[in-house]
Design an enzyme around this catalytic site. Structure first.
Site, PDB file in Angstrom:
ATOM      1  N   LYS A  74       0.887  -1.173   0.000  1.00  0.00           N
ATOM      2  CA  LYS A  74       0.000   0.000   0.000  1.00  0.00           C
ATOM      3  C   LYS A  74       0.919   1.216   0.000  1.00  0.00           C
ATOM      4  CE  LYS A  74      -4.150   1.823   0.293  1.00  0.00           C
ATOM      5  NZ  LYS A  74      -5.082   1.813  -0.857  1.00  0.00           N
ATOM      6  N   ASP A 114      -2.510 -12.350   5.305  1.00  0.00           N
ATOM      7  CA  ASP A 114      -3.530 -13.060   6.079  1.00  0.00           C
ATOM      8  C   ASP A 114      -4.856 -13.006   5.317  1.00  0.00           C
ATOM      9  OD1 ASP A 114      -4.936 -14.243   8.103  1.00  0.00           O
ATOM     10  OD2 ASP A 114      -4.882 -12.543   9.466  1.00  0.00           O
TER      11      ASP A 114
END
Ligand code: NAD
Length: 361
Positions: free
Chosen positions: A195, A251
């Site tokens: 990001k 995850d």
């Protein structure tokens, strides 16, 4: 060659699925002239019953001394099994955290592969599923948001919670190296997910991954923002080979990638540290609802054993033989109950192990 494998059957269906994975490994050993020595290690509920803790120091030492660890699953039913009356740090699942930490594992590998014959179980649009996909998510396991400093405090009379996302360049470099090494064994394509338009940790991630890529000129590297990656996984999963990402993004994305395969009993996983020692286990749990019935699908564990051959023992040919045997079994219409559909042949967990072992060439 000679390899020492610590085997952890664990709880629930663990002993049944691990037995079938050993059967397949034994067939590989006999066809390819290797010796696999197994040492059984207790972990989870069975270890609590025998030693009072989910993972004893001796069990961890045995695992550390081995060349690889093969795990079934641990855990039982909350409210039914007496293990859940214990404090959280003494429950079966605490053994998982203890062994991952004790073995210094920092890279989690989760493949997502769509078998042609199982496309019906894929929740994606037909035209997307028709293209198929074969990817592996390489997730950093010991840093980032889940391990950073955190606090909850009152600031100017308002309850305020803070979590910190920290990565240093060494942590990024070692997981990037793993991803590029894995890419060298596959289609030589790494997509690094971050990001970087917002986060400093992502900007450092991108910089270090780009530096590491210079040592792997054969591998194509591209970068993708995590929000776009979440969309691309359902829009065009065929574009992914190796997906490299940090802990929290991994995850979430690895569960998304699992879901689009549509079959929990087929999903393998591996966790690796700095050397060749790794922990190999199916992505699913101990399925207490079907334990002891010989109905479990052992394929996720068998494919985890295949990853062990590839990533800890460097036996690529042997790993290919296992992957191909699984593909053949699926193509031949042989199914455990979880994958059963009209016209297929229903087999037990034991029979599925036999069918796969018989196809090792
Ligand atoms: P689960 O993955 O064990 O089961 C979910 C569902 O999928 C169940 O209906 C089960 O029967 C089915 N299923 C799972 N694996 C299967 C297989 N190989 N073949 C056929 N069907 C299969 O998840 P859960 O029910 O949430 O958890 C059960 C126990 O497992 C809990 O104690 C949990 O803590 C533990 N757990 C352990 C691990 C691990 O050992 N790594 C991971 C997840 C959950």
């Amino acid at each position: 060659m000679n390899f020492n494998i610590a085997v952890i059957p664990g709880d629930g269906i663990g002993p049944e699925i691990v037995r079938e994975a050993r059967k397949v490994l034994d067939k590989v050993a006999s066809v390819y002239g290797h010796t696999f020595n197994y040492t059984e290690v207790l972990m989870g509920g069975v270890s609590i019953d025998a030693c009072g803790v989910p993972l004893s120091d001796e069990a961890l030492e045995t695992a550390k001394k081995s060349d690889a660890v093969l795990l079934g699953a641990v855990g039982g039913k909350v409210g039914v099994d007496k293990w859940y009356e214990l404090p959280p740090n003494l429950r079966p699942e605490a053994g998982l955290l203890a062994i991952r930490k004790g073995l210094g594992l920092f890279a989690n590998l989760r493949p997502a592969y769509l078998y042609n014959e199982l496309k019906g179980a894929c929740p994606l649009k037909e035209e997307v599923a028709d293209k198929g996909f074969d990817m592996i998510i390489v997730r950093e396991l010991t840093g980032g948001l889940y391990f950073g400093a955190r606090k909850t405090e009152e600031v100017d009379g308002v309850m305020t919670a803070t979590d910190t996302l920290t990565y240093n360049e060494n942590e990024i470099r070692r997981i990037a190296i793993k991803a590029f090494e894995i890419a060298m064994k596959r289609r030589k394509n790494v997509i690094s997910v971050d990001k970087a338009n917002v986060l400093d940790s992502s900007r450092l991630w991108k910089k270090v991954v780009t530096e590491v890529s210079k040592d792997y000129p054969e591998v194509t590297l591209s970068h993708m923002l995590v929000d776009n990656c979440a969309m691309q996984l359902v829009k065009d999963p065929a574009q992914f080979d190796v997906v490299l990402t940090e802990n929290m993004f991994g995850d979430i994305l690895s569960d998304e990638a699992s879901m689009i395969t549509g079959s929990i009993g087929m999903l393998s996983s591996a966790s690796l540290g700095s050397g060749s020692l790794g922990l190999y286990e199916p992505s699913h749990g101990s399925a207490p609802d079907i334990a002891g019935t010989n109905k479990a699908n052992p394929i996720a564990t068998i494919l985890s054993a295949s990853m062990m051959l590839r990533y800890s023992f460097n036996l690529d040919k042997e790993a290919d033989a296992v992957d191909n045997a699984v593909r053949e079994v699926i193509a031949d219409g042989i199914r455990t109950i979880d994958l059963m559909s009209d016209g297929m042949k229903l087999v037990s967990c034991t029979e599925m192990g036999d069918e796969i072992a018989n196809r090792i060439k």
